[in-house]
Scaffold this motif. Sequence first.
Motif, mmCIF file in Angstrom:
data_model
loop_
_atom_site.group_PDB
_atom_site.id
_atom_site.type_symbol
_atom_site.label_atom_id
_atom_site.label_comp_id
_atom_site.label_asym_id
_atom_site.label_seq_id
_atom_site.Cartn_x
_atom_site.Cartn_y
_atom_site.Cartn_z
ATOM 1 N N PRO A 248 24.436 101.629 39.568
ATOM 2 C CA PRO A 248 25.944 101.812 39.885
ATOM 3 C C PRO A 248 26.823 100.459 39.105
ATOM 4 N N ALA A 249 26.233 99.403 39.027
ATOM 5 C CA ALA A 249 27.210 98.362 38.456
ATOM 6 C C ALA A 249 27.425 98.588 36.929
ATOM 7 N N GLY A 250 26.493 99.276 36.058
ATOM 8 C CA GLY A 250 26.759 99.484 34.863
ATOM 9 C C GLY A 250 27.447 100.892 34.734
ATOM 10 N N LEU A 267 23.018 101.058 27.418
ATOM 11 C CA LEU A 267 21.257 100.985 27.286
ATOM 12 C C LEU A 267 20.828 100.853 28.731
ATOM 13 N N GLU A 268 19.810 101.894 28.826
ATOM 14 C CA GLU A 268 19.182 101.981 30.162
ATOM 15 C C GLU A 268 17.531 102.039 29.951
ATOM 16 N N THR A 269 16.837 101.344 30.411
ATOM 17 C CA THR A 269 15.438 101.177 30.385
ATOM 18 C C THR A 269 15.030 102.600 30.791
ATOM 19 N N GLY A 270 15.150 102.964 31.915
ATOM 20 C CA GLY A 270 14.564 104.167 32.456
ATOM 21 C C GLY A 270 15.578 105.170 32.485
ATOM 22 N N GLY A 274 19.649 103.692 38.597
ATOM 23 C CA GLY A 274 19.120 102.319 39.021
ATOM 24 C C GLY A 274 18.371 102.354 40.264
ATOM 25 N N GLN A 275 18.424 101.253 41.009
ATOM 26 C CA GLN A 275 17.858 101.446 42.420
ATOM 27 C C GLN A 275 18.474 102.546 43.270
ATOM 28 N N ALA A 276 20.068 102.496 43.268
ATOM 29 C CA ALA A 276 20.529 103.631 43.826
ATOM 30 C C ALA A 276 19.962 105.039 43.657
ATOM 31 N N GLU A 283 24.375 106.265 52.957
ATOM 32 C CA GLU A 283 25.419 106.449 54.187
ATOM 33 C C GLU A 283 26.646 105.442 54.065
ATOM 34 N N ASN A 284 26.326 104.559 53.426
ATOM 35 C CA ASN A 284 27.465 103.521 53.714
ATOM 36 C C ASN A 284 28.438 103.327 52.437
ATOM 37 N N TYR A 285 28.281 104.171 51.474
ATOM 38 C CA TYR A 285 29.301 104.127 50.358
ATOM 39 C C TYR A 285 30.664 105.100 50.681
ATOM 40 N N PRO A 317 15.580 100.399 26.429
ATOM 41 C CA PRO A 317 15.669 99.122 27.041
ATOM 42 C C PRO A 317 16.062 98.023 26.148
ATOM 43 N N ALA A 318 16.965 97.251 26.551
ATOM 44 C CA ALA A 318 17.334 95.936 25.737
ATOM 45 C C ALA A 318 16.241 95.102 25.573
ATOM 46 N N MET A 319 15.618 94.773 24.631
ATOM 47 C CA MET A 319 14.409 93.977 24.428
ATOM 48 C C MET A 319 14.657 92.642 24.290
ATOM 49 N N GLU A 350 14.325 94.762 40.316
ATOM 50 C CA GLU A 350 12.986 95.336 40.615
ATOM 51 C C GLU A 350 12.414 95.176 41.731
ATOM 52 N N TYR A 351 11.728 96.054 42.298
ATOM 53 C CA TYR A 351 10.975 95.543 43.439
ATOM 54 C C TYR A 351 9.854 94.773 43.068
ATOM 55 N N ARG A 352 9.617 93.603 43.959
ATOM 56 C CA ARG A 352 8.399 92.896 43.702
ATOM 57 C C ARG A 352 7.296 93.518 43.788
ATOM 58 N N GLY A 394 13.941 100.983 55.518
ATOM 59 C CA GLY A 394 14.580 101.908 56.750
ATOM 60 C C GLY A 394 14.752 103.430 56.469
ATOM 61 N N GLN A 395 15.723 103.456 55.099
ATOM 62 C CA GLN A 395 16.047 104.649 54.640
ATOM 63 C C GLN A 395 14.791 105.543 54.208
ATOM 64 N N ALA A 396 13.739 104.881 53.599
ATOM 65 C CA ALA A 396 12.569 105.585 53.152
ATOM 66 C C ALA A 396 11.761 106.036 54.413
ATOM 67 N N GLY A 533 26.620 93.005 39.753
ATOM 68 C CA GLY A 533 25.857 93.666 40.517
ATOM 69 C C GLY A 533 24.764 92.978 40.934
ATOM 70 N N ASP A 534 23.746 93.461 41.103
ATOM 71 C CA ASP A 534 22.591 92.890 42.042
ATOM 72 C C ASP A 534 21.802 91.725 41.022
ATOM 73 N N VAL A 535 21.881 91.812 39.822
ATOM 74 C CA VAL A 535 21.466 90.794 39.063
ATOM 75 C C VAL A 535 22.109 89.553 38.989
ATOM 76 N N LYS A 541 24.053 92.635 47.706
ATOM 77 C CA LYS A 541 23.223 93.720 47.146
ATOM 78 C C LYS A 541 23.364 94.903 47.742
ATOM 79 N N ARG A 542 24.657 95.476 47.220
ATOM 80 C CA ARG A 542 24.786 97.062 48.121
ATOM 81 C C ARG A 542 25.399 97.659 46.809
ATOM 82 N N VAL A 543 25.468 98.982 47.076
ATOM 83 C CA VAL A 543 26.119 100.008 45.999
ATOM 84 C C VAL A 543 27.493 99.629 45.875
ATOM 85 N N ALA A 544 28.322 99.656 47.147
ATOM 86 C CA ALA A 544 29.847 99.318 46.966
ATOM 87 C C ALA A 544 29.798 97.899 46.276
#
Length: 576
Positions: A248-250, A267-270, A274-276, A283-285, A317-319, A350-352, A394-396, A533-535, A541-544
């Motif tokens: 979302p940030a990028g 540039l996007e690795t995947g 992103g996480q979103a 539901e909160n955007y 990916p940016a290497m 990324e998730y730990r 919770g969402q999952a 964003g999250d980085v 740490k939210r979409v908005a």
Amino acid sequence: MTDFATTGDLGSQGSLATRRDQMFPTLSAGQLARLQRYGKRRAIRAGEILAEPGDRGLPMWVVLSGSIEVIQVGIARETTVVTHKAGGFTGEMSTLRGISALMRMRVGSDGEVLEIDENCLRTIVQTDAELGELFLRAFILRRVGLIESHAGDVILLGSSHSADTLRLQQFLTRNTFPFLYLDIHEDADARALQERFTLKVSDLPVVLCRGVVALKNPSNEEVAACLGMNPAVDDLRVRDLIVVGAGPAGLAAAVYGASEGLDVLVLETGTPGGQAGSSSKIENYLGFPTGISGLALAGRALVQAQKFGAEIRTASPAMRLRCEGRPYAIDLPSGAQVKSRCIVLAGGVEYRRLDLESAARFLGVGIYYGATATEAKRCRGDEVVVVGGGNSAGQAAVFLAGTSSVVHMCVRSQGLAASMSSYLIRRIQETPNIKLRVNTQITAFEGTDELERVTLTTSPSGATETLPIRHVFLMTGAVPSTHWLSGCVALNDKSFILTGPDVPTQSLDPALWSAGRRPEFFETSLPGIFAVGDVRCGSVKRVAGAVGEGSACIQQVHLVLGMKAMPAPRSVSIFP
Ligand SMILES: Cc1cc2nc3c(=O)[nH]c(=O)nc-3n(C[C@H](O)[C@H](O)[C@H](O)COP(=O)(O)OP(=O)(O)OC[C@H]3O[C@@H](n4cnc5c(N)ncnc54)[C@H](O)[C@@H]3O)c2cc1C
């Protein structure tokens, strides 16, 4: 005007049945007159092939007379998807992006077309509100139609027991790429194809690209290259702005940057989102009172960025960041470099990974780090475990409760109140098949080729319980994606990027910063390099929050681009 063929008629399928008119509108005389100055007229002859699947940089053809057939080229036969007649026009999302076409286009009957190239099409979309909306809506719906009807030229042959099959399904789905999935255990067609291409089970998953190239267990990068998902990159051009990360940030930075006239490369690795993008429902955007799936939000943002001309490279990916000179450079996996005057770091987190040796072994075959429809299909009707006490967990849990028999939600703490939004806590309480297990962690995974059992341990008693669970969703703490920055910018002790007032003065090389200048709010310890964003250390740490930061930082990018360039550094100071 557009005729639907009896076979492969996208307009008659799924949720699109009621949207034929928007998918294939007929342009009015007034609209056609407005388009004249953007294109050149040319004659077309019956049987003439205008485009083949895989062709790049195709123009849009507006039919003035005669007809154009859009044909899906299958392995065994051709299927006419649609026939455009006078007032109709060709194109879908790939036309706007300048990437590979998915269909063959053949002239049905003699006539004349208006040929509008990609740049002129983008100008129309940006400047003519009525036609811009009409084209964009039609392109998006056509792409959705192709996805719903699996009408592409890509077949994924795999197994629902394979981690790499899941990876490729996720990659194609999240890139909104139409494909047909055939499971070797369930589809007779899959076995027929396996024989035809003499494929061994050990070759799976296999991507059949345009019916000819069989890619055996390809990387995402190989699939992207084979399908022409990315526009040809111009490595020599120095951009105004490179955005690293299409979460979302990028994507917000790309939309604002490109819409304000900057030359933007993302540039996007995947895959974009992103996480979103791995969230089943946000539901909160603001502006989406009934919620929106991460995939849909990312898809819209992607189209918006492309509409304004941002160039987006997926599976790219940016290497490594090269900060020893200006313009800054980023190494790509191919060995090529891309250069830019400013960079926005939006790599998120990324998730730990769970610190259990066996967790890596079952990744994709019982252990998952995202809960979308793709994963949910694999565990329909089964008991599942969701680990984590945050909103994503919770969402999952709520999402999976819709298709799984029981969802065991394991949290290490005594409850959810400290870590989860109250609307989600209430929903969990009201969902009878979610079982909350507090003070509980997973201490063992077992299985042969796939996950078969998990052991849960409850504290402080240390009591253990082994359950026959085959699917575990891990949604525990996250780590920032900053490993590739090669020490260029100052980080905090948890490797989040420091910006603005948080950057210690000792990290600012006086050779790079003019007297009295401090980093702007989103600027890092290097001038012209921003983090959002999250980085970013201190971000919400939210979409908005991510979207807000990505949008707002562009004003600071303009400010820095307007400054006199500083000399290249003699040495780079990093940490305080
Ligand atoms: C399952 C789930 C559900 C969520 N639900 C909600 C919700 O309902 N509401 C809410 O407000 N928030 C929610 N969140 C949190 C929200 O998604 C994040 O705060 C938001 O996505 C952060 O955006 P971002 O762009 O900063 O980073 P990310 O979303 O993490 O995106 C970063 C992107 O950068 C890419 N990247 C990383 N390194 C590189 C590199 N070197 N080169 C190229 N690309 C790179 C990554 O692949 C990724 O696509 C949820 C998160 C998850 C995981």
